[in-house]
Enzyme design. Structure first.
Site, PDB file in Angstrom:
ATOM      1  N   CYS A  79     -23.677 -27.651 -63.754  1.00 20.90           N
ATOM      2  CA  CYS A  79     -24.193 -26.330 -64.116  1.00 20.90           C
ATOM      3  C   CYS A  79     -23.057 -25.309 -64.126  1.00 20.90           C
ATOM      4  CB  CYS A  79     -25.353 -25.931 -63.200  1.00 20.90           C
ATOM      5  SG  CYS A  79     -26.332 -24.576 -63.869  1.00 20.90           S
ATOM      6  N   HIS A 186     -28.988 -29.920 -64.431  1.00 22.76           N
ATOM      7  CA  HIS A 186     -28.914 -30.363 -63.043  1.00 22.76           C
ATOM      8  C   HIS A 186     -29.343 -31.824 -62.937  1.00 22.76           C
ATOM      9  CE1 HIS A 186     -28.132 -26.546 -60.956  1.00 22.76           C
ATOM     10  NE2 HIS A 186     -28.743 -26.005 -61.997  1.00 22.76           N
ATOM     11  N   GLU A 188     -29.357 -33.665 -60.432  1.00 19.53           N
ATOM     12  CA  GLU A 188     -30.094 -33.872 -59.173  1.00 19.53           C
ATOM     13  C   GLU A 188     -31.532 -33.379 -59.267  1.00 19.53           C
ATOM     14  OE1 GLU A 188     -27.981 -31.531 -59.809  1.00 19.53           O
ATOM     15  OE2 GLU A 188     -28.426 -29.676 -58.719  1.00 19.53           O
TER      16      GLU A 188
END
Lengths: 213, 252
Positions: A79, A186, A188
């Protein structure tokens, strides 16, 4: 082992938890001595580009990261962390970035003429592979990943685009050149595909370690 | 192009999900972690946790819940309820939430939005707006304290205000439709969408999967939030998304 650079910005918890789920060992630290022990680095981050660069300088991490990359060791920016890998950003005020990749972060608004659309670019968007054989994309498909950003990388360098998304124009989504890799979204927070990308980075890190041994 | 998001909302009190969650097959229907995983597997695009704890202890427990959820969930989630200061935001975000949602505290002190946005970025700042139609006003009025206290704010004025102060997203609940289960408030949703340029989450009134098609077909809403319709298994996230896909709405 992966070193997560703590420079006081961003959601470090979710990145580290994702690595835990993948059984990837990591150290989360702001101390470059500790981070130097790692085989690969992750530069996470949410917040503003200008603040982030200032913090990297204050914490004396800037030169460490530059040397890391010059030594050919793997670095993944996520990001804002990805945007920092580039030449700079016009967010708040023009700020110079790390300069590993050619390109500049521009406000979304200025990229399209007279079309009203939502900013931030927030939500699940579909990947389009530019380099399907890139090792970051192993075992993934052109599925959806989670984006949230108000500035977008603009670059002339087609060869650094590994995957893109479409949001009123091309959004660089996975970028890379040699040992420097970045994702605008992202991983994750991007369910299965995101986890796979982190796992792929883990493999790149492990291979680098084996080569160095 | 970006997809429309479906967001289940979970009310958490003293660390437990409350408000009749009826699931078969769950070991413990009140466990926030177990429920988040369930919704994640169903294809939820995001989750919202609303902390309705009244006590200090309950709030502390919420932080633990956030930490646990962040450890297992690989999709984004927002936490709202009882967030009154930058410190509160920091605690929740450091525990692993992706966004915080402000409601009453933002009306009381709108500077809080900009303070949060400066520290954490606009992408972290959701402002939840509870709106009810007001005949005299000829528009919707903003309420605080869980819909109990009317304010002087008209909805588009307030929406513009919060965005100018750094809200990255608006969670818009229609108090008229909430609980009525006959569809989202399309007029309200479109009115707010026309007033601001940030993503808008429509909330209140979802009663059937058709309602989700309506809100995405007839307004520019970016996401739709629902609670009981999912908790009571009247439909599922999976079913809603399949139906949306069949009707040509772009979903993940």
């Amino acid at each position: 082992m992966i070193g997560i650079i703590d420079y006081g910005m961003g959601n470090l918890h979710s990145v580290s938890k994702a690595l835990e789920r993948l059984d990837l060992t990591y150290v989360l630290s702001e101390d470059t001595g500790e981070l130097a022990e790692a085989d690969g680095l992750i530069l996470p981050g949410v917040g503003s580009f200008h603040d982030a660069m200032n913090l990297l300088k204050e914490k004396e991490q800037l030169d460490f990261i530059k040397k890391w990359v010059a030594d050919g060791r793997p670095l993944l920016g996520i990001c804002l962390g990805m945007q920092l890998l580039f030449d700079g950003s016009e967010e708040n005020q023009d700020t110079e970035g790390l300069g590993f990749l050619p390109g500049y972060a521009r406000s979304f608004r200025k990229s399209e003429d007279n079309v009203s659309y939502k900013v931030p670019h927030m939500g699940w968007n579909k990947l389009q592979f530019k380099q399907p054989d890139h090792e970051m994309l192993t075992n993934t498909e052109e599925g959806h990943v989670y984006f949230v950003h108000s500035y977008v990388m603009r670059t002339e360098a087609e060869d650094i685009l590994i995957a893109t998304a479409d949001y009123f124009g091309e959004v660089p989504a996975v970028v890379g050149k040699g040992n420097v890799i970045g994702t605008q979204f992202h991983p994750e927070k991007s369910s299965r595909i995101g986890m796979q990308l982190l796992e792929n980075f883990g493999k790149i890190v492990a291979e680098g370690r084996n080569n160095n041994e | 192009m970006i997809t429309k998001r479906i967001i289940p909302c979970l009310d958490v009190q003293e660390g437990r999900v409350v408000k009749g969650v009826q699931f078969v097959g769950l070991r413990d229907a009140g466990d926030p972690v177990e429920l988040s995983t369930f919704y994640d597997e169903q294809g939820a695009d995001e989750l919202v946790f609303l902390d309705i704890s009244a006590s200090h202890e309950g709030r502390k427990t919420m932080v633990e819940v956030v930490r646990e959820v962040a450890g297992t969930l690989a999709i984004p989630f927002t936490v709202g309820g009882g967030i009154n200061s930058v410190d509160d935001m920091r605690t929740i975000l450091l525990a692993g939430a992706d966004k915080v949602s402000l409601n009453t505290a933002a009306v009381k002190r709108p500077e809080l939005i900009s303070e949060g946005a400066d520290y954490f970025g606009v992408q972290c700042m959701v402002v939840a707006i509870d709106a009810k139609y007001d005949e005299n006003l000829g528009s919707w009025r903003i309420y605080t304290h869980g819909g109990r206290t009317p304010t002087d704010w008209e909805v588009t004025d307030w929406a513009k205000e919060v965005v100018s102060r750094g809200a990255g997203e608006i969670l818009l609940t229609s108090m008229d439709q909430d609980g009525a289960k006959n569809g989202f408030d399309l007029a309200l949703t479109e009115t707010v969408n026309n007033a601001v340029s940030v993503p808008v989450i429509a909330s209140g009134g979802a009663g059937a999967k058709e309602d989700f098609v309506d809100v995405f077909d007839k307004t520019r809403a970016d996401a739709a939030l629902a609670a009981s319709i999912f908790h009571y298994k009247e439909t599922s996230v999976e079913e809603v998304k399949k139906y949306l896909r069949d009707k040509g709405v772009r979903v993940r």
